[in-house]
Motif scaffolding. Structure first.
Motif, PDB file in Angstrom:
ATOM      1  N   ASP A  30      -0.729   5.081   0.803  1.00 12.14           N
ATOM      2  CA  ASP A  30      -1.245   6.014   1.803  1.00 12.14           C
ATOM      3  C   ASP A  30      -2.017   5.347   2.932  1.00 12.14           C
ATOM      4  O   ASP A  30      -2.040   5.852   4.040  1.00 12.14           O
ATOM      5  CB  ASP A  30      -2.169   7.050   1.132  1.00 12.14           C
ATOM      6  N   ASN A  31      -2.650   4.223   2.640  1.00  7.18           N
ATOM      7  CA  ASN A  31      -3.554   3.629   3.603  1.00  7.18           C
ATOM      8  C   ASN A  31      -3.469   2.099   3.509  1.00  7.18           C
ATOM      9  O   ASN A  31      -3.767   1.547   2.448  1.00  7.18           O
ATOM     10  CB  ASN A  31      -4.983   4.106   3.288  1.00  7.18           C
ATOM     11  N   PRO A  32      -3.089   1.412   4.595  1.00  9.27           N
ATOM     12  CA  PRO A  32      -3.001  -0.048   4.533  1.00  9.27           C
ATOM     13  C   PRO A  32      -4.324  -0.736   4.194  1.00  9.27           C
ATOM     14  O   PRO A  32      -4.320  -1.876   3.734  1.00  9.27           O
ATOM     15  CB  PRO A  32      -2.547  -0.444   5.947  1.00  9.27           C
ATOM     16  N   ASP A  33      -5.432  -0.039   4.386  1.00  5.98           N
ATOM     17  CA  ASP A  33      -6.732  -0.610   4.047  1.00  5.98           C
ATOM     18  C   ASP A  33      -7.056  -0.486   2.555  1.00  5.98           C
ATOM     19  O   ASP A  33      -8.099  -0.975   2.111  1.00  5.98           O
ATOM     20  CB  ASP A  33      -7.842   0.064   4.861  1.00  5.98           C
ATOM     21  N   ARG A  34      -6.166   0.171   1.792  1.00  9.99           N
ATOM     22  CA  ARG A  34      -6.356   0.330   0.348  1.00  9.99           C
ATOM     23  C   ARG A  34      -5.111  -0.159  -0.385  1.00  9.99           C
ATOM     24  O   ARG A  34      -4.303   0.639  -0.860  1.00  9.99           O
ATOM     25  CB  ARG A  34      -6.641   1.788   0.014  1.00  9.99           C
TER      26      ARG A  34
ATOM     27  N   TRP B 241       0.848  -1.194   0.000  1.00 11.19           N
ATOM     28  CA  TRP B 241       0.000   0.000   0.000  1.00 11.19           C
ATOM     29  C   TRP B 241       0.882   1.241   0.000  1.00 11.19           C
ATOM     30  O   TRP B 241       2.082   1.172   0.221  1.00 11.19           O
ATOM     31  CB  TRP B 241      -0.921   0.003   1.220  1.00 11.19           C
TER      32      TRP B 241
END
Length: 138
Positions: A117-121, A115
């Motif tokens: 900016d965001n580990p969830d994306r 990833w």
């Protein structure tokens, strides 16, 4: 805080890309690569091979960390790696971390996410299967 194992031994390819340990997330190493010329594909974007190299390096780092926790030594040999590219990596640092989903006596399965900016994306994911051979005896 528990002491983390030394996972700083990287392949020549990983070193050539500038991959390094960014931090530990609990017992999981998080690897990082900065956007430099060595990782650029089309202008202002990561080359797919560089993204794949980061994923593979993070997967091996996660496996080495788990083996060290279990006081196991093994020579790691790739069986296969499947990479899914989800979105283009832009011109900024990229992170990756792996999770060992199955640790057997002779093989391990690992999932990895990269990833920016965001580990969830995640921008890419990988599934790895690794053979763990016995180290050579002196």
């Amino acid at each position: 805080m528990a002491e983390h194992p030394d996972i700083s031994v990287l392949t020549p390819y990983a070193r050539s890309l500038g991959i390094k340990l960014a931090e530990w997330d609990g017992d999981t190493p998080v690897m990082r690569v900065d956007f430099v010329e060595a990782v650029e594909g089309r202008p202002e974007h990561y080359h797919g091979g560089a993204t794949g190299g980061l994923l593979e390096t993070a997967g091996y780092a996660a496996l080495r960390a788990l083996l060290a926790q279990k006081d196991r030594e093994a020579v790691l040999k790739p069986i296969n790696i499947t990479v899914q590219y989800l979105s283009a990596g832009k011109s900024r640092e990229t992170y990756a971390s792996g999770r060992v989903t199955k640790l057997g006596r002779r093989s391990a399965n690992i999932t990895v996410e990269a990833w920016q900016d965001n580990p969830d994306r995640p921008i890419a994911t990988a599934v790895m299967n690794v053979l763990m051979a016995e180290p050579a005896k002196d």
